[in-house]
Design a protein around this motif. Structure first.
Motif, PDB file in Angstrom:
ATOM      1  N   GLN A 148       0.685   6.735   0.178  1.00 41.69           N
ATOM      2  CA  GLN A 148      -0.089   5.588   0.607  1.00 41.69           C
ATOM      3  C   GLN A 148      -1.455   5.711  -0.052  1.00 41.69           C
ATOM      4  N   LYS A 149      -2.240   4.680   0.056  1.00 41.71           N
ATOM      5  CA  LYS A 149      -3.552   4.700  -0.595  1.00 41.71           C
ATOM      6  C   LYS A 149      -4.310   5.992  -0.246  1.00 41.71           C
TER       7      LYS A 149
ATOM      8  N   SER B 174       0.815  -1.220   0.000  1.00 36.91           N
ATOM      9  CA  SER B 174       0.000   0.000   0.000  1.00 36.91           C
ATOM     10  C   SER B 174       0.844   1.264   0.000  1.00 36.91           C
TER      11      SER B 174
END
Lengths: 113, 115
Positions: B50-51, B30
């Motif tokens: 990150q996501k 991620s």
């Protein structure tokens, strides 16, 4: 600020020699240490990863050590071959998220036949 | 696991066009990092995502460059109004969330040529 220094910047040796590449860093408490190689015009290939709790890793003719107390890592290449010619990068890779990878500038290795 | 996938591998754009570079991280990863490598130089950090979040964009040029990592789909590095100085190899790396024993993995890069 994390910093990674690699010495020498370039190295040229005859085929068959054993050699050592050096890497020093400021603080690895929250990092693993990873060695990569990059061939000209290509991507990065991971060679060895030394976890923060480990002292060395071996793969074939390669051996990498990690000494956190002195802030140093070495990559030992035994019986060098022309195919080992590449740039070798020492990288701190975070154990936990929220930190970025920290790169050394690399050592450009040339193995002469 | 197909590894980190970047596409296209090679991209040619005329000055003033837009370039969109894609990076699909390894399955379960991620965290995505983008790096730029100019000819004969080392890798320079650009951005860490990150996501759905940009964590660190301290290496991104202030103008024309943007990056995203949506909830679904690959991470995108977008360069608007490209100039010849944008010609470089752009590498993406990914790492898993939480505690990682596996380090980072890199894609093969996208080589952008601006003509």
């Amino acid at each position: 600020k994390q910093e990674v220094t690699q010495i020498p910047a370039a190295l040229s040796v005859p085929e068959g020699e054993n050699l050592v590449l050096n890497c020093s860093f400021t603080d690895s408490a929250i990092y693993n240490l990873q060695w990569f190689r990059q061939d000209p015009g290509k991507g990065l290939t991971s060679l060895l990863l030394i976890q923060s709790s480990q002292r060395e890793q071996t793969s074939g003719r390669l051996n990498a050590s990690l000494d956190k107390s002195s802030g140093r890592s070495t990559l030992y290449i035994a019986a060098s071959q022309p195919g080992d010619s590449a740039t070798y990068l020492c990288v701190l890779t975070p154990i936990q998220g929220a930190q970025k990878l920290v790169f050394g500038q690399g050592t450009r290795l040339t193995i002469n036949p | 696991n197909a590894g980190v996938m970047q596409n296209p591998r090679h991209l040619v754009r005329r000055r003033g066009q837009e370039a969109r570079l894609r990076c699909s991280p390894m399955k379960g990863h991620s965290h995505v990092y983008w790096y730029r490598q100019l000819p004969e130089e080392g890798l320079k950090f650009m951005v860490y995502l990150q996501k759905e979040n940009i964590i660190d964009e301290s290496g991104m040029p202030k103008e024309r460059f943007s990056a995203e990592f949506p909830k679904e789909g690959p991470s995108i590095l977008r360069i608007q109004q490209v100039v010849r100085g944008d010609s470089a190899a752009y590498f993406c790396a990914s790492s898993p969330p939480g505690t990682s024993k596996d380090g980072a993995f890199f894609g093969q890069g996208t080589r952008l040529t601006v003509v």
